[in-house]
Scaffold this active site. Structure first.
Site, short mmCIF file in Angstrom:
data_model
loop_
_atom_site.label_atom_id
_atom_site.label_comp_id
_atom_site.label_asym_id
_atom_site.label_seq_id
_atom_site.Cartn_x
_atom_site.Cartn_y
_atom_site.Cartn_z
N ASP A 148 -71.33 -11.88 29.83
CA ASP A 148 -71.16 -10.76 30.77
C ASP A 148 -72.23 -10.81 31.85
OD1 ASP A 148 -68.87 -9.66 29.84
OD2 ASP A 148 -69.80 -7.97 28.80
N ASP A 157 -60.04 -9.67 24.94
CA ASP A 157 -61.41 -9.24 24.64
C ASP A 157 -61.55 -8.83 23.17
OD1 ASP A 157 -64.06 -8.60 25.31
OD2 ASP A 157 -63.42 -7.68 27.19
#
Ligand code: GLA
Length: 694
Positions: free
Chosen positions: A498, A441
């Site tokens: 997301d 990430d």
């Protein structure tokens, strides 16, 4: 004297030419020219006239337009001496290196200070041209801007399409009309960014998804790019792509752009999309085990967030495996004292409070369920509230007074001690556990952009991959904030967004398919009530949207009712039954007559089968579905088409519409010109049609 060069594949020709030893220019790029075409004539035919109010000659629109030749637009290179004085090179041909599908042209400047190389290679299978600029200086100099080799944009184009986005809203299309002046995009965030995917499509007038001429560009770099699409006063147009300006902080003797991936398509946007998809999958990404089917993922983030409890995770893993998951990914929260997002980034040690016996009991359980194990890291980041920051505050990038992003700072990836620390921690976790996957990430932008930071990230990824060649890596940055062909040279999957909202995903996946194949595009079935949009979406739609790409689940499986679990199991089974051919299929965006319907056709490499996903994102203006024309079929071949999910027709679909009860045999010509007539359905539903060549 005129020098010329050409590169060809079966559908395109690129011709470069240079006169008086000046920098070369692309004088033709489009449909394949005959082998016997006289390139000197092509060069001369391209020249535009001179009239009133102009200079007495037209400066070349070269591969690196020079400020010294009174070029009336943006130069391709802006560079300064080590002491800051501007340096204005005037290049002269030095030599060329010509191979079958590649070309390297080299030029030196008037003082012998700079050597500029333009490198082109054309992949005859994927139709992608990779173009890159390299600059060598005899002494350290400051680079302000360097473009990858400049391509002209077509004159018969009315608009250009580039890409914007935001968190949970990646890959939005921007359409901008061509006008005198510049369309300028510059991404100074230090990462690829949701906001600025580095891509451009220039369709010629009348082009659609499935037909017409179009040109595609993508800059393969993760540190922020600059794009200039400029129309000069004389009407000529140029496309420049490079790193964002002033990304090199130190004077240096060697500079390179990232590869610019470009192609001409003679069958619409899909010609660009298929070229990008194939090139990325077959040339850029290097899968550790290409024969291994893409496993169905389960990711626990939206089920438990930071609240890791071993028993619960085991229970979730058992349920996920029962639904068809083959890889369990343990997300954020397993390390340090990471109870929320305010702390512990960089403390890459298993949290003994949550995992008193380490991760092994969880991993053993996951293995017992037939799944492999993946784990989350955010290597480039540090929370001020972490043990590592307290020990090494100087490892963080940027000033103390910088604005935080998600309460975190970036590490300075150019520091060798940071690189070694990260390598040792991550490598240690990988060595001590059976881990086959990292979700990597990058949740904040940089305080200031710096190319050394991106190079540092690339070097760490490369070193870890050498040490652990079997581990696959997913590139995530708050969803789709780091998606580009540079990061994908080192990773194997992207977390597109997301947002697990299937309506949003349907649209994003449709647009992202201009660049990304199914093999790398992660798509998960989210919770019944979406955590980022609040929308409540039926499991059928959620499951089929995830089944369009590399499928996974991200909800808490304990929330599923019996019917939901059955549907999810069935769709997942359908996906695993079909993934072997779908992973290599071309994703073709269909020209839907109804703007409420977003549809694509995944066509196998051999053309023997296809699947159509027709997603109804909203309510249609008219009552009955409009026929959906397919593409790239053989007109006089016969195809059997069948509705895969006929059982999903609602009671309000009252007619005896043919596909609801039977398969149909139709010609390619019919399917491409008239199209498939589907049954009526609610918004937020998907029809899935399978097709077989007879
Ligand atoms: C980012 C990612 C999410 C999740 C969280 C964890 O937001 O995009 O998928 O991994 O970080 O903190």
């Amino acid at each position: 004297m005129i020098r010329t060069w050409r590169l060809d594949d079966s559908r395109q020709t690129l011709v470069l030419g240079s006169q008086n030893a000046h920098l070369a220019e692309v004088v033709y790029w489009g449909p394949r020219l005959p082998d016997e075409a006289d390139l000197e004539v092509v060069y001369r035919a391209n020249a535009i006239d001179v009239t009133g109010g102009m200079l007495d000659l037209n400066p070349e629109l070269s591969i690196c337009p020079e400020a010294t030749r009174t070029f009336p637009g943006q130069p391709g290179l802006v560079i300064r001496q080590g002491d800051g004085r501007p340096y204005l090179p005037k290049f002269c041909f030095a030599n060329d290196e010509i191979a079958e599908d590649s070309l390297k042209l080299s030029f030196t400047d008037q003082d012998g200070t700079l050597t500029y190389h333009a490198c082109f290679s054309l992949d005859p299978v994927t139709h992608v041209i990779e173009a890159k600029s390299v600059l060598e200086a005899t002494h350290p100099m400051h680079l302000h801007w360097m473009s990858a080799p400049v391509f002209p944009a077509p004159q018969s184009s009315d608009e250009m399409i580039d890409f914007a986005g935001r968190w949970c809203g990646e890959f939005q299309l921007n359409r901008t009309p061509w006008n005198a002046g510049i369309r300028y995009r510059e991404n100074r965030t230090g990462r690829t960014g949701h906001e600025h995917f580095p891509g451009l499509i220039v369709p010629c007038r009348g082009a659609s998804n499935a037909s017409g001429h179009a040109y595609g560009f993508h800059y393969g770099w993760s540190g922020g790019h600059r794009m200039v699409a400029e129309e000069l006063p004389d009407g000529r147009r140029q496309i420049q792509f490079g790193h964002a300006t002033r990304l090199e902080n130190d004077p240096q003797c060697h500079f390179e752009t990232a590869p610019l991936y470009a192609m001409f398509s003679d069958d619409g946007l899909n010609g660009c999309a298929v070229a990008f998809q194939r090139h990325l999958r077959d040339r850029v990404v290097r899968f550790p085990d290409p024969e291994r089917p893409r496993p169905v993922h389960y990711n626990c983030w939206e089920a438990v967030y930071f609240d890791h409890k071993l028993d619960e995770l085991k229970e979730i893993a058992t349920l996920a495996a029962g639904l068809g998951a083959e890889r369990f990914v343990l997300d954020d929260g397993w390390f340090g004292s990471r109870d929320d997002d305010t702390q512990a980034l960089s403390d890459w040690e298993v949290d003994p409070r949550k995992y008193p016996d380490g991760l092994h009991p969880l991993i053993d359980h996951i293995h017992s369920q037939g799944m492999t194990f993946g784990i989350w890291f955010e290597p480039e980041m540090i929370n001020p509230d972490s043990n590592i920051f307290r020990a090494h505050p100087d490892w963080a990038l940027g000033g103390e007074d910088q604005i935080m992003g998600r309460q975190q700072m970036a590490l300075n990836m150019a520091l060798p001690e940071v690189h070694d620390f990260l390598f040792e921690r991550i490598s240690g976790i990988l060595a001590d556990h059976a881990i086959d996957y990292i979700k990597w990430d990058h949740n904040r932008v940089l305080p200031t952009p710096d190319a050394a930071q991106t190079r540092g990230s690339y070097a760490l990824l490369d070193r870890l991959r050498t040490a652990h060649p079997k581990v696959e890596i997913e590139s995530c940055a708050s969803g789709g904030g780091r998606i580009d062909f540079g990061i994908l040279q080192r990773t194997h999957r992207v977390w597109l967004s997301d947002s697990n909202d299937a309506v949003e995903r349907l649209k994003m996946q449709h647009n992202a398919a201009i660049f990304l194949p199914m093999a790398v595009t992660g798509s998960h079935v989210g919770p019944r009530k979406c955590h980022t949009s609040g929308r409540v979406i039926d499991i059928r739609f959620r499951a089929w949207v995830a089944a369009q790409r590399h499928m996974g689940f991200e909800m808490d499986p304990r929330e599923l009712g019996a019917d939901e679990a059955r549907v999810l199991r069935e769709v997942t089974q359908w996906w695993t039954d079909n993934r072997d051919w779908m992973v290599n299929a071309d994703i073709l965006r269909l020209d839907s007559a109804d703007p409420a319907v977003i549809a694509e056709q995944q066509l196998s490499q051999t053309g023997d089968r296809f699947v159509v996903f027709a997603g109804k994102a909203g309510t249609s203006a008219q009552i009955a579905p409009r026929p959906l024309p397919l593409t790239r079929l053989t007109p006089d071949a016969m195809y059997r088409i069948e509705l895969v999910n006929r059982g999903d027709a609602p009671a309000l679909s009252r007619g005896d519409q043919a596909l609801k009860s039977q398969g149909l045999t139709l010609s390619g010509a019919y399917l491409m010109s008239h199209g498939i007539t589907l049954p009526w359905n609610f918004p937020e539903t998907m029809w899935v049609v399978k097709g077989t060549l007879l």
